[in-house]
Design an enzyme around this catalytic site. Structure first.
Site, PDB file in Angstrom:
ATOM      1  N   ASN A  45       0.865  -1.282   0.190  1.00  0.00           N
ATOM      2  CA  ASN A  45       0.284  -0.027  -0.093  1.00  0.00           C
ATOM      3  C   ASN A  45       1.133   1.585   0.110  1.00  0.00           C
ATOM      4  OD1 ASN A  45       0.700  -1.003   2.488  1.00  0.00           O
ATOM      5  ND2 ASN A  45      -1.045   0.212   3.821  1.00  0.00           N
ATOM      6  N   ILE A  46       0.564   1.728  -0.612  1.00  0.00           N
ATOM      7  CA  ILE A  46       1.490   3.348  -0.671  1.00  0.00           C
ATOM      8  C   ILE A  46       0.093   4.484  -0.469  1.00  0.00           C
ATOM      9  CG2 ILE A  46       2.596   5.277  -2.739  1.00  0.00           C
ATOM     10  CD1 ILE A  46       2.756   2.451  -4.455  1.00  0.00           C
ATOM     11  N   GLU A  47       0.458   4.969   0.442  1.00  0.00           N
ATOM     12  CA  GLU A  47      -0.283   6.640   1.019  1.00  0.00           C
ATOM     13  C   GLU A  47       0.164   7.956   0.635  1.00  0.00           C
ATOM     14  OE1 GLU A  47      -0.951   5.943   5.731  1.00  0.00           O
ATOM     15  OE2 GLU A  47      -2.249   4.223   5.124  1.00  0.00           O
ATOM     16  N   CYS A  56      -4.135   0.646  -2.231  1.00  0.00           N
ATOM     17  CA  CYS A  56      -3.792  -0.515  -1.413  1.00  0.00           C
ATOM     18  C   CYS A  56      -3.172  -1.601  -2.262  1.00  0.00           C
ATOM     19  CB  CYS A  56      -5.413  -1.024  -0.972  1.00  0.00           C
ATOM     20  SG  CYS A  56      -6.438  -0.431  -0.192  1.00  0.00           S
ATOM     21  N   GLU A  58      -3.618  -4.763  -2.362  1.00  0.00           N
ATOM     22  CA  GLU A  58      -3.830  -5.459  -3.710  1.00  0.00           C
ATOM     23  C   GLU A  58      -4.076  -4.823  -5.268  1.00  0.00           C
ATOM     24  OE1 GLU A  58      -4.939  -5.055  -0.774  1.00  0.00           O
ATOM     25  OE2 GLU A  58      -6.295  -6.501  -0.132  1.00  0.00           O
TER      26      GLU A  58
HETATM   27  N1  THU Z   1      -5.481  -1.248   2.187  1.00  0.00           N
HETATM   28  C1  THU Z   1      -4.525  -2.341   2.147  1.00  0.00           C
HETATM   29  O1  THU Z   1      -3.731  -2.079   1.088  1.00  0.00           O
HETATM   30  N2  THU Z   1      -5.316  -3.156   1.676  1.00  0.00           N
HETATM   31  C2  THU Z   1      -6.853  -3.187   2.017  1.00  0.00           C
HETATM   32  O2  THU Z   1      -7.777  -4.293   1.460  1.00  0.00           O
HETATM   33  C3  THU Z   1      -7.759  -2.516   3.054  1.00  0.00           C
HETATM   34  C4  THU Z   1      -6.870  -1.370   2.844  1.00  0.00           C
HETATM   35  C5  THU Z   1      -4.380   0.300   3.154  1.00  0.00           C
HETATM   36  C6  THU Z   1      -4.676   0.597   2.065  1.00  0.00           C
HETATM   37  C7  THU Z   1      -4.324   2.049   3.520  1.00  0.00           C
HETATM   38  O3  THU Z   1      -2.425   3.026   3.381  1.00  0.00           O
HETATM   39  C8  THU Z   1      -4.307   1.010   4.642  1.00  0.00           C
HETATM   40  O4  THU Z   1      -4.545  -0.242   4.448  1.00  0.00           O
HETATM   41  C9  THU Z   1      -5.473   1.831   5.793  1.00  0.00           C
HETATM   42  O5  THU Z   1      -6.416   1.241   5.135  1.00  0.00           O
END
Ligand code: THU
Length: 133
Positions: A45-47, A56, A58
């Site tokens: 995941n990359i915020e 996300c 995935e």
């Molecule tokens: N996140 C994912 O990478 N995959 C998911 O299916 C659920 C949420 C990440 C997004 C965000 O960076 C962090 O988790 C918190 O929501």
């Protein structure tokens, strides 16, 4: 799916999880896709400081593969701290490319917690079929 292959996929997701860019949530996610040809494509995941551009793990894995011309997937492993389940948006993206595929949900120690098909995760999905594809 064979146990050793399952574990290989989970381990790859866990490795990708190390690259998670999560300064805001602190919640690291790693994903690993198994392609029909046996290749593994990973994502984390990359915020973003503006929050909504966050992607996300995935979807990063799936989009990386699709952008390289690979669209046929068998399984996707997702690793989080606590066995978190894929979000709705990711389920929809999985449904596009791997509705019959397997999702493995694991924790940070690499333990497989749940195994199900995308079909089960996203029942009654809107799919390419509804657009005649
Ligand atoms: N996140 C994912 O990478 N995959 C998911 O299916 C659920 C949420 C990440 C997004 C965000 O960076 C962090 O988790 C918190 O929501």
């Amino acid at each position: 799916m064979e146990k050793t292959l399952q574990q290989k996929l989970i381990d790859a997701a866990n490795e990708a999880r190390k690259h998670a860019y999560v300064p805001y949530s602190g919640y690291k996610v790693g994903a690993a896709l198994l392609t029909r040809s046996g290749e593994i494509v990973t994502g984390c995941n990359i915020e973003n400081s503006s929050y909504t551009p966050t992607v996300c793990a995935e979807r990063v894995a799936i989009f990386k593969a699709v952008s390289e011309g690979v669209v046929d997937f068998v399984a996707l492993a997702v690793v989080t701290d606590n066995g978190g389940s894929p979000c709705g948006v990711c389920r929809q993206v999985m449904g596009e490319f791997m509705l019959e595929g397997t999702v493995l949900i694991a924790d940070k120690d690499g333990n497989l917690l749940e195994e199900m098909s995308v079909n089960e995760l996203l029942p009654r999905a809107f799919t390419p079929k509804h657009l005649g594809h």
